[in-house]
Design an enzyme around this catalytic site. Structure first.
Site, PDB file in Angstrom:
ATOM      1  N   GLU A   1     -10.924   8.719   3.634  1.00 20.70           N
ATOM      2  CA  GLU A   1     -11.986   7.739   3.368  1.00 20.70           C
ATOM      3  C   GLU A   1     -11.658   6.376   3.955  1.00 20.70           C
ATOM      4  OE1 GLU A   1     -12.043   5.647  -0.612  1.00 20.70           O
ATOM      5  OE2 GLU A   1     -11.101   7.547  -1.175  1.00 20.70           O
TER       6      GLU A   1
ATOM      7  N   ARG B   1     -14.239  -4.045  -2.259  1.00 22.63           N
ATOM      8  CA  ARG B   1     -14.535  -2.994  -1.280  1.00 22.63           C
ATOM      9  C   ARG B   1     -16.012  -2.611  -1.226  1.00 22.63           C
ATOM     10  NH1 ARG B   1     -11.299   2.053  -2.169  1.00 22.63           N
ATOM     11  NH2 ARG B   1     -11.978   2.586  -0.087  1.00 22.63           N
TER      12      ARG B   1
ATOM     13  N   ARG C   1     -18.974   3.651   2.412  1.00 28.31           N
ATOM     14  CA  ARG C   1     -17.788   4.334   2.912  1.00 28.31           C
ATOM     15  C   ARG C   1     -18.139   5.229   4.094  1.00 28.31           C
ATOM     16  NH1 ARG C   1     -16.305   1.457  -0.544  1.00 28.31           N
ATOM     17  NH2 ARG C   1     -14.871   1.820  -2.259  1.00 28.31           N
TER      18      ARG C   1
ATOM     19  N   HIS D   1     -21.522   4.810  -2.573  1.00 32.20           N
ATOM     20  CA  HIS D   1     -20.241   5.191  -3.179  1.00 32.20           C
ATOM     21  C   HIS D   1     -20.146   6.665  -3.505  1.00 32.20           C
ATOM     22  CE1 HIS D   1     -16.688   4.871  -5.889  1.00 32.20           C
ATOM     23  NE2 HIS D   1     -16.338   4.026  -4.941  1.00 32.20           N
TER      24      HIS D   1
END
Length: 131
Positions: A87, A98, A102, A122
Site C-alpha cells: 500500500e 495520511r 491509497r 480508505h
C-alpha cells in the site's frame, strides 16, 4: 448406549462439515467485481499520478507506512498470498495526516507491479489503474 450416542453425534458433525464444505465449493472464489472497474492513470488526481510514478521509481515515499504489506482482509482485491500487495499513500490536499486515499499494487517486485488499484475511500472500494 453411550457409544451409540457418541457415534451418532460424530456422524451428525461429519455430515454438517461435509454440507458446509460443499456449499463453499459451490460458491466458488470470492467475486472480483469491486476491483474490476478501471480508471485511467490520467484520470487519477495529480497526487495519485505522482504516487504511481514514485512506486515505479522505488520512492522515496513521504510516509513510513508506504510500501508495507496490504493484507486484503476484506478480499475486495483478487486473492493472493500474503506479501503480494503493498500500500501507498496518495496525499490529500489540506490534510496533515495520511488521509484516506491509497494506491495498492500487487506483484512480487515492488518497482514492477503486476497491477495497481486506486482507493479514494480508505479501502472501501478499488478501481484498477490502467497506465
Amino acid at each position: 448406549m453411550k457409544m451409540k450416542a457418541s457415534i451418532i453425534r460424530a456422524l451428525t458433525l461429519a455430515a454438517c462439515l461435509l454440507a458446509s464444505a460443499s456449499a463453499l465449493h459451490a460458491r466458488g472464489p470470492a467475486p472480483e467485481a469491486p476491483a474490476s472497474a478501471a480508471v485511467a492513470l490520467a484520470d487519477l488526481p495529480a497526487q495519485g499520478q505522482h504516487t504511481y510514478w514514485l512506486i515505479l521509481a522505488g520512492g522515496p515515499f513521504p510516509f513510513e507506512k508506504d510500501g508495507t504489506v496490504f493484507g486484503n482482509r476484506e478480499r475486495l482485491l483478487p486473492v493472493q498470498r500474503r506479501g503480494y500487495y503493498r500500500e501507498y499513500t496518495v496525499r490529500t490536499p489540506g490534510v496533515r495526516h495520511r488521509g484516506g486515499r491509497r494506491i495498492v499494487c500487487g506483484g512480487w517486485q515492488p518497482v514492477a507491479p503486476d497491477t495497481c488499484y486506486y482507493s479514494a475511500d480508505h479501502y472501501s472500494s478499488f478501481r484498477r489503474i490502467q497506465p
